[in-house]
Write a protein that holds these residues in place. Structure first.
Motif, PDB file in Angstrom:
ATOM      1  N   TYR A 179       0.833  -1.213   0.000  1.00  0.00           N
ATOM      2  CA  TYR A 179       0.000   0.000   0.000  1.00  0.00           C
ATOM      3  C   TYR A 179       0.867   1.262   0.000  1.00  0.00           C
ATOM      4  O   TYR A 179       0.659   2.175  -0.808  1.00  0.00           O
ATOM      5  N   LEU A 180       1.843   1.319   0.898  1.00  0.00           N
ATOM      6  CA  LEU A 180       2.700   2.508   1.009  1.00  0.00           C
ATOM      7  C   LEU A 180       3.511   2.723  -0.265  1.00  0.00           C
ATOM      8  O   LEU A 180       3.639   3.859  -0.746  1.00  0.00           O
ATOM      9  N   ALA A 181       4.056   1.649  -0.824  1.00  0.00           N
ATOM     10  CA  ALA A 181       4.859   1.771  -2.047  1.00  0.00           C
ATOM     11  C   ALA A 181       4.010   2.280  -3.208  1.00  0.00           C
ATOM     12  O   ALA A 181       4.464   3.123  -3.998  1.00  0.00           O
ATOM     13  N   MET A 182       2.778   1.792  -3.317  1.00  0.00           N
ATOM     14  CA  MET A 182       1.895   2.242  -4.399  1.00  0.00           C
ATOM     15  C   MET A 182       1.480   3.696  -4.210  1.00  0.00           C
ATOM     16  O   MET A 182       1.409   4.461  -5.179  1.00  0.00           O
ATOM     17  N   LYS A 183       1.189   4.085  -2.976  1.00  0.00           N
ATOM     18  CA  LYS A 183       0.829   5.477  -2.697  1.00  0.00           C
ATOM     19  C   LYS A 183       1.976   6.413  -3.070  1.00  0.00           C
ATOM     20  O   LYS A 183       1.771   7.478  -3.659  1.00  0.00           O
ATOM     21  N   ASP A 184       3.185   6.016  -2.729  1.00  0.00           N
ATOM     22  CA  ASP A 184       4.372   6.815  -3.049  1.00  0.00           C
ATOM     23  C   ASP A 184       4.537   6.913  -4.559  1.00  0.00           C
ATOM     24  O   ASP A 184       4.768   7.994  -5.114  1.00  0.00           O
ATOM     25  N   ARG A 185       4.400   5.786  -5.242  1.00  0.00           N
ATOM     26  CA  ARG A 185       4.542   5.740  -6.700  1.00  0.00           C
ATOM     27  C   ARG A 185       3.485   6.601  -7.390  1.00  0.00           C
ATOM     28  O   ARG A 185       3.739   7.176  -8.449  1.00  0.00           O
ATOM     29  N   ALA A 186       2.305   6.696  -6.781  1.00  0.00           N
ATOM     30  CA  ALA A 186       1.210   7.477  -7.365  1.00  0.00           C
ATOM     31  C   ALA A 186       1.336   8.970  -7.062  1.00  0.00           C
ATOM     32  O   ALA A 186       0.527   9.771  -7.518  1.00  0.00           O
ATOM     33  N   GLY A 187       2.357   9.349  -6.276  1.00  0.00           N
ATOM     34  CA  GLY A 187       2.616  10.767  -6.035  1.00  0.00           C
ATOM     35  C   GLY A 187       1.928  11.368  -4.828  1.00  0.00           C
ATOM     36  O   GLY A 187       1.832  12.593  -4.715  1.00  0.00           O
ATOM     37  N   TYR A 188       1.460  10.537  -3.917  1.00  0.00           N
ATOM     38  CA  TYR A 188       0.799  11.071  -2.722  1.00  0.00           C
ATOM     39  C   TYR A 188       1.816  11.660  -1.741  1.00  0.00           C
ATOM     40  O   TYR A 188       3.002  11.327  -1.784  1.00  0.00           O
ATOM     41  N   ASN A 189       1.327  12.540  -0.866  1.00  0.00           N
ATOM     42  CA  ASN A 189       2.166  13.135   0.175  1.00  0.00           C
ATOM     43  C   ASN A 189       2.430  12.087   1.252  1.00  0.00           C
ATOM     44  O   ASN A 189       1.544  11.748   2.034  1.00  0.00           O
ATOM     45  N   MET A 190       3.656  11.590   1.305  1.00  0.00           N
ATOM     46  CA  MET A 190       3.980  10.508   2.226  1.00  0.00           C
ATOM     47  C   MET A 190       4.342  11.003   3.623  1.00  0.00           C
ATOM     48  O   MET A 190       4.865  10.247   4.439  1.00  0.00           O
ATOM     49  N   LYS A 191       4.035  12.264   3.908  1.00  0.00           N
ATOM     50  CA  LYS A 191       4.167  12.787   5.265  1.00  0.00           C
ATOM     51  C   LYS A 191       2.797  13.047   5.892  1.00  0.00           C
ATOM     52  O   LYS A 191       2.699  13.431   7.050  1.00  0.00           O
ATOM     53  N   ASP A 192       1.756  12.816   5.093  1.00  0.00           N
ATOM     54  CA  ASP A 192       0.387  13.033   5.555  1.00  0.00           C
ATOM     55  C   ASP A 192      -0.085  11.812   6.346  1.00  0.00           C
ATOM     56  O   ASP A 192      -0.074  10.693   5.836  1.00  0.00           O
ATOM     57  N   SER A 193      -0.505  12.027   7.576  1.00  0.00           N
ATOM     58  CA  SER A 193      -0.900  10.909   8.444  1.00  0.00           C
ATOM     59  C   SER A 193      -2.116  10.161   7.895  1.00  0.00           C
ATOM     60  O   SER A 193      -2.250   8.945   8.104  1.00  0.00           O
ATOM     61  N   ILE A 194      -2.997  10.854   7.178  1.00  0.00           N
ATOM     62  CA  ILE A 194      -4.169  10.190   6.603  1.00  0.00           C
ATOM     63  C   ILE A 194      -3.739   9.200   5.528  1.00  0.00           C
ATOM     64  O   ILE A 194      -4.298   8.110   5.392  1.00  0.00           O
ATOM     65  N   THR A 195      -2.724   9.590   4.768  1.00  0.00           N
ATOM     66  CA  THR A 195      -2.178   8.692   3.751  1.00  0.00           C
ATOM     67  C   THR A 195      -1.435   7.528   4.399  1.00  0.00           C
ATOM     68  O   THR A 195      -1.601   6.371   4.002  1.00  0.00           O
ATOM     69  N   LEU A 196      -0.629   7.824   5.402  1.00  0.00           N
ATOM     70  CA  LEU A 196       0.214   6.797   6.021  1.00  0.00           C
ATOM     71  C   LEU A 196      -0.568   5.781   6.842  1.00  0.00           C
ATOM     72  O   LEU A 196      -0.199   4.600   6.875  1.00  0.00           O
ATOM     73  N   PHE A 197      -1.645   6.230   7.474  1.00  0.00           N
ATOM     74  CA  PHE A 197      -2.337   5.358   8.420  1.00  0.00           C
ATOM     75  C   PHE A 197      -3.841   5.293   8.128  1.00  0.00           C
ATOM     76  O   PHE A 197      -4.661   5.812   8.897  1.00  0.00           O
ATOM     77  N   PRO A 198      -4.233   4.666   7.026  1.00  0.00           N
ATOM     78  CA  PRO A 198      -5.659   4.562   6.707  1.00  0.00           C
ATOM     79  C   PRO A 198      -6.395   3.730   7.753  1.00  0.00           C
ATOM     80  O   PRO A 198      -5.849   2.757   8.297  1.00  0.00           O
ATOM     81  N   LYS A 199      -7.633   4.089   8.031  1.00  0.00           N
ATOM     82  CA  LYS A 199      -8.411   3.370   9.042  1.00  0.00           C
ATOM     83  C   LYS A 199      -8.701   1.939   8.600  1.00  0.00           C
ATOM     84  O   LYS A 199      -8.658   1.002   9.393  1.00  0.00           O
ATOM     85  N   ASP A 200      -9.017   1.783   7.311  1.00  0.00           N
ATOM     86  CA  ASP A 200      -9.306   0.450   6.764  1.00  0.00           C
ATOM     87  C   ASP A 200      -8.203   0.108   5.767  1.00  0.00           C
ATOM     88  O   ASP A 200      -8.250   0.515   4.607  1.00  0.00           O
ATOM     89  N   LEU A 201      -7.207  -0.629   6.214  1.00  0.00           N
ATOM     90  CA  LEU A 201      -6.037  -0.915   5.375  1.00  0.00           C
ATOM     91  C   LEU A 201      -6.400  -1.717   4.134  1.00  0.00           C
ATOM     92  O   LEU A 201      -5.946  -1.398   3.029  1.00  0.00           O
ATOM     93  N   GLU A 202      -7.208  -2.760   4.291  1.00  0.00           N
ATOM     94  CA  GLU A 202      -7.562  -3.606   3.147  1.00  0.00           C
ATOM     95  C   GLU A 202      -8.301  -2.800   2.081  1.00  0.00           C
ATOM     96  O   GLU A 202      -8.014  -2.922   0.880  1.00  0.00           O
ATOM     97  N   ARG A 203      -9.224  -1.965   2.513  1.00  0.00           N
ATOM     98  CA  ARG A 203      -9.979  -1.147   1.557  1.00  0.00           C
ATOM     99  C   ARG A 203      -9.067  -0.136   0.879  1.00  0.00           C
ATOM    100  O   ARG A 203      -9.149   0.066  -0.344  1.00  0.00           O
ATOM    101  N   ALA A 204      -8.191   0.505   1.658  1.00  0.00           N
ATOM    102  CA  ALA A 204      -7.268   1.500   1.103  1.00  0.00           C
ATOM    103  C   ALA A 204      -6.323   0.857   0.096  1.00  0.00           C
ATOM    104  O   ALA A 204      -5.999   1.449  -0.942  1.00  0.00           O
ATOM    105  N   HIS A 205      -5.875  -0.361   0.385  1.00  0.00           N
ATOM    106  CA  HIS A 205      -4.996  -1.088  -0.536  1.00  0.00           C
ATOM    107  C   HIS A 205      -5.716  -1.391  -1.842  1.00  0.00           C
ATOM    108  O   HIS A 205      -5.159  -1.216  -2.930  1.00  0.00           O
ATOM    109  N   THR A 206      -6.968  -1.824  -1.741  1.00  0.00           N
ATOM    110  CA  THR A 206      -7.759  -2.114  -2.942  1.00  0.00           C
ATOM    111  C   THR A 206      -7.961  -0.854  -3.776  1.00  0.00           C
ATOM    112  O   THR A 206      -7.832  -0.873  -5.006  1.00  0.00           O
ATOM    113  N   GLU A 207      -8.264   0.258  -3.110  1.00  0.00           N
ATOM    114  CA  GLU A 207      -8.533   1.510  -3.818  1.00  0.00           C
ATOM    115  C   GLU A 207      -7.305   2.016  -4.568  1.00  0.00           C
ATOM    116  O   GLU A 207      -7.413   2.435  -5.725  1.00  0.00           O
TER     117      GLU A 207
END
Length: 211
Positions: A90-118
């Motif tokens: 999840y983290l590697a894909m978010k980084d690759r997609a250009g998300y802000n990797m210092k944002d706590s909402i990005t780093l710590f999603p409440k529903d990890l499985e759903r966030a990974h799928t999205e």
């Protein structure tokens, strides 16, 4: 020599040496203590125990730790059953997609499985859109010849339509949707573009969706 591989005060190093002796130099403990040394952080015994149980995923753990401290990583994993592979991916894909990797909402999603799928679907969609664009630019005759080919091969009833592909991009979408090689291989588009073959679709007459 061993103490040089450890981190902390003299008392802390002595504690680590005793820990190694008690564990009979267990490899997974060594791996954790090396991680501790590399970050110059002090791991409490609870964290050491958790990391020792997951050293098989050490590569994925290191991926996660590019973005956070061990403590934050451990706290988050406690809430998500130490699903390290999914979290690392999840983290590697978010980084690759250009998300802000210092944002706590990005780093710590409440529903990890759903966030990974999205994020997986988002990346696949972007890849498909990019390929559609590239193929439309490369195989322009598919769109130009559509009307002519449709007059030859097109067929329509009240229930369904048979027609040629409208664009190269449409072929890419069809391949992605049905998970076959028509959209991923250039051969089919090239042959259609050059008049060597004709790709036909059947769809519902009401909305002309590929089926």
């Amino acid at each position: 020599e061993i103490s040089a591989c450890l981190v902390g005060s003299e008392m802390c190093i002595r504690d680590r040496l005793n820990m190694l002796i008690k564990a009979k130099g267990a490899e997974n403990l060594w791996d954790v203590l090396k991680m501790e040394k590399s970050t110059n952080e002090h791991f409490d015994n609870e964290l050491i125990d958790k990391l020792r149980k997951n050293t098989r995923d050490i590569g994925n753990i290191k991926t996660c730790l590019k973005y956070m401290t061990y403590k934050k990583f451990s706290n988050y994993m406690d809430k998500h059953k130490w699903n390290i592979i999914t979290y690392s991916d999840y983290l590697a894909m978010k980084d690759r997609a250009g998300y802000n990797m210092k944002d706590s909402i990005t780093l710590f999603p409440k529903d990890l499985e759903r966030a990974h799928t999205e994020i997986t679907l988002e990346i696949e969609r972007k890849k498909s859109e990019q390929r559609q664009k590239e193929m439309n630019e490369k195989y322009t005759k598919i769109a130009k010849d559509f009307k002519q080919l449709n007059s030859i091969y097109g067929y329509k009833t009240e229930k369904f339509i048979i027609r040629p592909a409208k664009t190269a991009g449409e072929i890419v979408v069809e391949g992605t949707t049905l998970h076959h090689c028509v959209g991923s291989s250039n051969v089919y588009m090239e042959n259609h573009n050059n008049g060597k073959s004709c790709l036909l679709y059947t769809s519902d007459a009401a909305d002309d969706r590929i089926s």
